[in-house]
Scaffold this active site. Structure first.
Site, short mmCIF file in Angstrom:
data_model
loop_
_atom_site.label_atom_id
_atom_site.label_comp_id
_atom_site.label_asym_id
_atom_site.label_seq_id
_atom_site.Cartn_x
_atom_site.Cartn_y
_atom_site.Cartn_z
N LYS A 43 -6.93 1.85 -8.86
CA LYS A 43 -6.93 0.55 -8.22
C LYS A 43 -5.86 0.47 -7.15
O LYS A 43 -5.81 -0.49 -6.40
CB LYS A 43 -6.66 -0.54 -9.28
CG LYS A 43 -7.63 -0.52 -10.43
CD LYS A 43 -7.14 -1.50 -11.55
CE LYS A 43 -8.06 -1.39 -12.74
NZ LYS A 43 -7.35 -1.50 -14.00
N GLU A 101 -5.75 6.58 -0.43
CA GLU A 101 -4.87 6.54 -1.60
C GLU A 101 -3.67 5.65 -1.32
O GLU A 101 -3.32 5.41 -0.17
CB GLU A 101 -4.36 7.96 -1.90
CG GLU A 101 -5.02 8.63 -3.08
CD GLU A 101 -4.56 8.09 -4.42
OE1 GLU A 101 -4.17 6.91 -4.54
OE2 GLU A 101 -4.61 8.86 -5.40
N ASP A 102 -3.05 5.19 -2.38
CA ASP A 102 -1.81 4.42 -2.21
C ASP A 102 -0.62 5.33 -1.97
O ASP A 102 0.21 5.09 -1.10
CB ASP A 102 -1.57 3.51 -3.44
CG ASP A 102 -1.67 4.25 -4.78
OD1 ASP A 102 -1.97 5.46 -4.79
OD2 ASP A 102 -1.46 3.61 -5.81
N ASP A 105 2.20 11.67 -4.71
CA ASP A 105 3.45 11.92 -5.41
C ASP A 105 3.50 13.43 -5.73
O ASP A 105 3.89 14.22 -4.89
CB ASP A 105 3.46 11.03 -6.66
CG ASP A 105 4.74 11.08 -7.45
OD1 ASP A 105 5.76 11.51 -6.90
OD2 ASP A 105 4.75 10.66 -8.62
N LYS A 133 5.52 10.80 -1.09
CA LYS A 133 6.79 11.04 -1.79
C LYS A 133 6.97 12.56 -1.92
O LYS A 133 6.72 13.15 -2.97
CB LYS A 133 6.70 10.40 -3.19
CG LYS A 133 8.00 9.83 -3.72
CD LYS A 133 7.87 9.54 -5.20
CE LYS A 133 7.38 8.17 -5.54
NZ LYS A 133 7.34 7.92 -7.01
N PHE A 154 10.48 5.11 -7.89
CA PHE A 154 9.19 4.55 -8.32
C PHE A 154 9.06 3.18 -7.67
O PHE A 154 9.95 2.35 -7.76
CB PHE A 154 9.11 4.45 -9.84
CG PHE A 154 7.68 4.33 -10.30
CD1 PHE A 154 6.92 5.46 -10.51
CD2 PHE A 154 7.10 3.09 -10.51
CE1 PHE A 154 5.59 5.36 -10.90
CE2 PHE A 154 5.78 2.97 -10.90
CZ PHE A 154 5.02 4.11 -11.10
N ASP A 161 1.41 -0.16 -8.94
CA ASP A 161 1.72 -0.85 -10.20
C ASP A 161 2.68 -0.08 -11.07
O ASP A 161 2.91 1.12 -10.89
CB ASP A 161 0.44 -1.04 -11.00
CG ASP A 161 -0.04 0.29 -11.59
OD1 ASP A 161 -0.23 1.25 -10.82
OD2 ASP A 161 -0.17 0.38 -12.83
N ARG A 167 0.91 -5.22 -8.83
CA ARG A 167 0.05 -4.81 -7.71
C ARG A 167 -0.06 -5.91 -6.67
O ARG A 167 -0.29 -5.65 -5.49
CB ARG A 167 -1.37 -4.50 -8.21
CG ARG A 167 -1.49 -3.29 -9.09
CD ARG A 167 -2.96 -2.95 -9.26
NE ARG A 167 -3.21 -2.07 -10.39
CZ ARG A 167 -3.08 -0.76 -10.38
NH1 ARG A 167 -2.66 -0.15 -9.29
NH2 ARG A 167 -3.34 -0.04 -11.45
P1 IMP Z 1 0.24 12.20 -8.14
O1 IMP Z 1 -0.95 12.76 -8.86
O2 IMP Z 1 1.52 12.56 -8.85
O3 IMP Z 1 0.30 12.52 -6.69
O4 IMP Z 1 0.20 10.65 -8.34
C1 IMP Z 1 -0.67 9.89 -7.69
C2 IMP Z 1 -0.85 8.56 -8.38
O5 IMP Z 1 0.27 8.22 -9.22
C3 IMP Z 1 -0.91 7.48 -7.36
O6 IMP Z 1 -2.24 7.27 -6.93
C4 IMP Z 1 -0.32 6.30 -8.09
O7 IMP Z 1 -1.32 5.62 -8.79
C5 IMP Z 1 0.65 6.90 -9.07
N1 IMP Z 1 2.05 6.85 -8.57
C6 IMP Z 1 2.82 7.85 -8.13
N2 IMP Z 1 4.02 7.43 -7.74
C7 IMP Z 1 4.00 6.09 -7.90
C8 IMP Z 1 4.97 5.05 -7.62
O8 IMP Z 1 6.09 5.25 -7.14
N3 IMP Z 1 4.56 3.79 -7.93
C9 IMP Z 1 3.34 3.48 -8.45
N4 IMP Z 1 2.42 4.42 -8.70
C10 IMP Z 1 2.75 5.72 -8.43
MG MG Z 2 -3.44 5.46 -7.73
#
Ligand code: IMP
Ligand code: MG
Length: 179
Positions: A43, A101-102, A105, A133, A154, A161, A167
């Protein structure tokens, strides 16, 4: 068990608004002569996506579809486990996909998604992420369009969220640990 509370604003609504306009310009230019199939990752991306697509030039031929994946529970650390909870409605065969994507990470979520979508024979896959990030990246992955590079904090708000909350905030805040 750590507790968290809302910290200061990292990116305010006006800064975000300007960046979304810039991104929409880049995207409008790139998709000038080809239709784009926008894929929102639920979301976290919904607020960003809804602002972004309304800034894209009206001459661009665009469709929206959504999928939902879970990579985090009520935690600020990636579990490394990514699961599709809701799949796309439409076929992506021979389409120009733009995943929205938001945040990128560790990159695990996107890498997983890209691999799944590639198997469905789209013409092209591009990625647009509001936040990047890079310090926490595990896989070698970079969005084609991205808004802000942020430090290893974070963040919540503007779609992002913690445990499902925050959110709805119009600005992006840092989440602060309470001892
Ligand atoms: P990744 O798989 O580690 O790249 O994480 C991606 C997902 O983790 C994102 O789509 C977010 O939903 C969540 N996420 C990663 N970092 C944050 C943050 O700082 N705040 C909120 N959600 C995060
Ligand atoms: Mg996400």
């Amino acid at each position: 068990m750590n507790k968290y509370e809302l910290g200061g604003v990292l990116l305010g609504r006006d800064v975000i608004k300007n960046k979304v306009k810039e991104l929409a310009k880049e995207i409008s230019l790139y998709y000038k002569n080809k239709p784009v199939h926008v894929i929102g990752v639920l979301k976290g991306s919904v607020i960003f996506l809804s602002d972004l697509v309304r800034e894209v030039d009206r001459s661009i031929q665009m469709k929206l579809d959504f999928l939902s994946v879970s990579s985090y529970g009520a935690s600020t650390k990636s579990s490394g486990v990514v699961k599709i909870n809701k799949d796309l409605d439409e076929s992506v065969v021979n389409k120009n996909l733009l995943i929205v994507e938001d945040i990128v990470d560790t990159g695990l979520t996107l890498q997983y998604l890209i691999n799944i979508l590639r198997e469905r024979s789209p013409k092209e896959i591009k990625v647009c992420s509001l936040l990047d990030k890079p310090e926490r990246r595990i896989v070698d992955l970079k969005a084609d369009f991205y808004g802000f590079t942020i430090p290893d904090e974070f963040v919540v708000g503007y779609g992002l969220d913690y445990g499902g909350y925050w959110r709805n905030l119009p600005d992006i805040h840092i989440l602060r640990k309470v001892d």
